[in-house]
Motif scaffolding. Structure first.
Motif, short mmCIF file in Angstrom:
data_model
loop_
_atom_site.label_atom_id
_atom_site.label_comp_id
_atom_site.label_asym_id
_atom_site.label_seq_id
_atom_site.Cartn_x
_atom_site.Cartn_y
_atom_site.Cartn_z
N VAL A 192 0.87 -1.18 0.00
CA VAL A 192 0.00 0.00 0.00
C VAL A 192 0.90 1.23 0.00
CG1 VAL A 192 -1.70 1.33 1.31
CG2 VAL A 192 -1.89 -1.16 1.21
N ALA A 193 0.54 2.23 -0.77
CA ALA A 193 1.38 3.42 -0.90
C ALA A 193 1.36 4.26 0.37
CB ALA A 193 0.94 4.26 -2.09
N TYR A 194 2.51 4.84 0.69
CA TYR A 194 2.63 5.81 1.78
C TYR A 194 1.76 7.04 1.50
CZ TYR A 194 7.01 4.03 3.92
OH TYR A 194 7.96 3.31 4.58
N GLY A 195 1.71 7.92 2.49
CA GLY A 195 1.20 9.27 2.26
C GLY A 195 -0.24 9.48 2.71
N GLU A 196 -0.72 10.68 2.43
CA GLU A 196 -2.07 11.06 2.83
C GLU A 196 -3.08 10.07 2.27
OE1 GLU A 196 -5.06 14.94 2.53
OE2 GLU A 196 -2.98 15.06 1.84
N GLY A 197 -4.02 9.66 3.11
CA GLY A 197 -5.04 8.71 2.70
C GLY A 197 -4.63 7.26 2.83
N VAL A 198 -3.50 6.99 3.54
CA VAL A 198 -3.00 5.61 3.63
C VAL A 198 -4.00 4.70 4.34
CG1 VAL A 198 -1.71 6.05 5.78
CG2 VAL A 198 -1.02 4.17 4.26
N ARG A 201 -6.56 3.50 1.95
CA ARG A 201 -6.01 2.51 1.01
C ARG A 201 -5.83 1.16 1.68
NH1 ARG A 201 -3.37 7.23 -0.56
NH2 ARG A 201 -1.49 6.80 0.64
N VAL A 202 -5.45 1.15 2.96
CA VAL A 202 -5.34 -0.12 3.68
C VAL A 202 -6.71 -0.78 3.79
CG1 VAL A 202 -4.83 -1.20 5.90
CG2 VAL A 202 -3.28 0.53 4.97
N LEU A 203 -7.74 0.01 4.12
CA LEU A 203 -9.07 -0.55 4.30
C LEU A 203 -9.66 -1.05 2.99
CD1 LEU A 203 -10.51 1.99 6.88
CD2 LEU A 203 -9.88 -0.40 7.28
N GLU A 204 -9.16 -0.56 1.87
CA GLU A 204 -9.62 -1.08 0.58
C GLU A 204 -9.19 -2.53 0.37
OE1 GLU A 204 -8.08 1.68 -2.24
OE2 GLU A 204 -9.65 3.18 -1.88
N VAL A 205 -8.06 -2.92 0.96
CA VAL A 205 -7.59 -4.30 0.81
C VAL A 205 -7.89 -5.14 2.05
CG1 VAL A 205 -5.80 -3.68 -0.84
CG2 VAL A 205 -5.24 -3.68 1.58
N VAL A 206 -8.10 -4.48 3.20
CA VAL A 206 -8.48 -5.19 4.43
C VAL A 206 -9.67 -4.45 5.03
CG1 VAL A 206 -7.66 -6.17 6.60
CG2 VAL A 206 -6.03 -5.65 4.80
N PRO A 207 -10.88 -4.66 4.52
CA PRO A 207 -12.03 -3.87 4.96
C PRO A 207 -12.29 -3.90 6.46
CG PRO A 207 -12.57 -5.11 2.97
CD PRO A 207 -11.22 -5.59 3.43
N ALA A 208 -11.99 -5.02 7.11
CA ALA A 208 -12.25 -5.11 8.55
C ALA A 208 -11.14 -4.48 9.39
CB ALA A 208 -12.43 -6.57 8.96
N GLY A 209 -10.04 -4.12 8.76
CA GLY A 209 -8.92 -3.54 9.50
C GLY A 209 -7.93 -4.60 9.96
N ALA A 210 -6.75 -4.15 10.33
CA ALA A 210 -5.68 -5.06 10.75
C ALA A 210 -5.84 -5.49 12.20
CB ALA A 210 -4.32 -4.38 10.57
N ASP A 211 -5.45 -6.74 12.47
CA ASP A 211 -5.47 -7.25 13.85
C ASP A 211 -4.27 -6.77 14.65
OD1 ASP A 211 -7.77 -9.27 13.61
OD2 ASP A 211 -6.44 -9.87 11.97
N ALA A 212 -3.15 -6.55 13.96
CA ALA A 212 -1.92 -6.12 14.63
C ALA A 212 -1.20 -5.14 13.71
CB ALA A 212 -1.02 -7.32 14.93
N VAL A 213 -0.57 -4.13 14.33
CA VAL A 213 0.08 -3.07 13.56
C VAL A 213 1.48 -2.85 14.12
CG1 VAL A 213 -0.01 -0.68 12.77
CG2 VAL A 213 -2.14 -1.95 13.17
N LEU A 214 2.47 -2.81 13.22
CA LEU A 214 3.85 -2.49 13.60
C LEU A 214 4.28 -1.25 12.84
CD1 LEU A 214 6.58 -3.02 14.95
CD2 LEU A 214 7.12 -4.56 13.04
N ASP A 215 4.73 -0.24 13.56
CA ASP A 215 5.21 0.99 12.95
C ASP A 215 6.72 1.06 13.04
OD1 ASP A 215 5.50 3.54 11.90
OD2 ASP A 215 5.18 4.50 13.84
N THR A 216 7.41 1.13 11.91
CA THR A 216 8.85 1.29 11.90
C THR A 216 9.25 2.66 11.36
OG1 THR A 216 9.27 0.47 9.65
CG2 THR A 216 9.03 -1.19 11.39
#
Length: 303
Positions: A192-198, A201-216
């Motif tokens: 998924v592309a970086y930047g505004e609206g990310v 764009r994530v929810l377009e491929v994972v409509p229910a949202g992520a179960d776990a998130v790692l920020d680097t």
């Protein structure tokens, strides 16, 4: 290569120092490659001068791969000729770092080098691999069938985190610049592309949202993409501390974790992308390249 005062790449210089001594439970390693990390540059600038004792001259670097030259009598795990990988971080900055021909390392800092990797690739495993493993496995406890979202998925830690997530049976979505999307797809990661609206764009491929998130990445990335995670999703960060509900992850030397990372590599489930290599005498250029970014992989010094 040493520095005798704090500063940038310009303070690095070649030096002839005494052969490192080994104790009964330490190993003398002839270094074949050493990977650079942003922490090396920060320490060299004196960023942690108030927290870490420094005795000049300092040999920088923590990540090595090489060949055992000799082993102490209490280091029976290793024999001369063994190929090893090590995370040789010390609580003191002194003349025992990675940018050297020979390194004396505590036996707990070393594991056998994965046979699937050359020395340059293996040198990129320790710090980034430990950080990624401890984030995905310990802090987030990612499980089969879950969705893991990794911000900065093509970076040093992120690229290993996404592979560890896939090895644990998770679906992985990774944010990255467009030039790295092909690399992520090759790792079976949805880019998924970086930047505004990310978040959208994530929810377009994972409509229910992520179960776990790692920020680097840091710089407010988790806050800007908060809606991309499920309610009560597990979150961890390696670039920011003190965020409510977010577990901060710092690399910790752990022999079992390092062996687990090496085993993932040995079984073909974990690879390291090397972006640039330099000979030891050009370590300053290697540091400049790391600071500039954009190499598309680890910066490695070969010895």
């Amino acid at each position: 290569m040493v520095y005798r005062r704090y500063g940038g790449p310009e303070v690095l210089e070649a030096a002839e120092l005494a052969r490192p001594r080994t104790h009964v439970d330490s190993v003398l390693v002839r270094v074949r490659a050493a990977a650079l990390n942003p922490a090396d540059l920060a320490l060299q600038r004196g960023a942690l001068d108030g927290a870490v004792d420094t005795y000049f001259p300092v040999i920088p670097g923590w990540d090595i791969s090489g060949v055992v030259e000799s082993a102490g009598v209490a280091a029976a795990e290793f024999s001369p000729g063994d190929e090893v990988v090590g995370y040789i971080r010390s609580d003191v900055q002194h003349a025992h770092g990675a940018l050297a021909e020979l390194v004396s390392a505590d036996v707990r800092m070393l594991v056998h080098k994965p046979r699937t990797m050359d020395f340059a690739e293996a040198a990129g495993l320790p710090l980034a691999g430990l950080t990624a493993y401890q984030a995905v496995v310990h802090a987030l406890d990612v499980r089969p069938g879950e969705t893991l979202l990794v911000h900065g998925a093509a970076g040093g830690v992120g690229s290993l985190a996404v592979q560890i997530g896939r090895a644990r049976g998770a679906r992985v979505v990774g944010t990255a610049s467009a030039r790295d999307h092909g690399y992520l797809r090759a790792l079976d990661v949805t880019p998924v592309a970086y930047g505004e609206g990310v978040a959208k764009r994530v929810l377009e491929v994972v409509p229910a949202g992520a179960d776990a998130v790692l920020d680097t990445v840091g710089h407010g990335t988790l806050a800007s993409a908060e809606s991309a995670a499920r309610p009560r999703a597990r979150c961890a960060a390696v670039a920011e501390v003190g965020l409510p509900g977010v577990t901060a992850v710092f690399c910790r030397l752990d022999g079992e974790d390092l062996r687990a990372v090496a085993e993932l590599a040995d079984t073909g489930r974990l690879s390291v992308r090397v972006g640039a290599t330099f000979p030891l005498e050009r370590a300053a250029d290697a540091q400049r390249t790391l600071a500039a970014g954009g190499t598309g992989g680890k910066v490695v010094v070969t010895v």
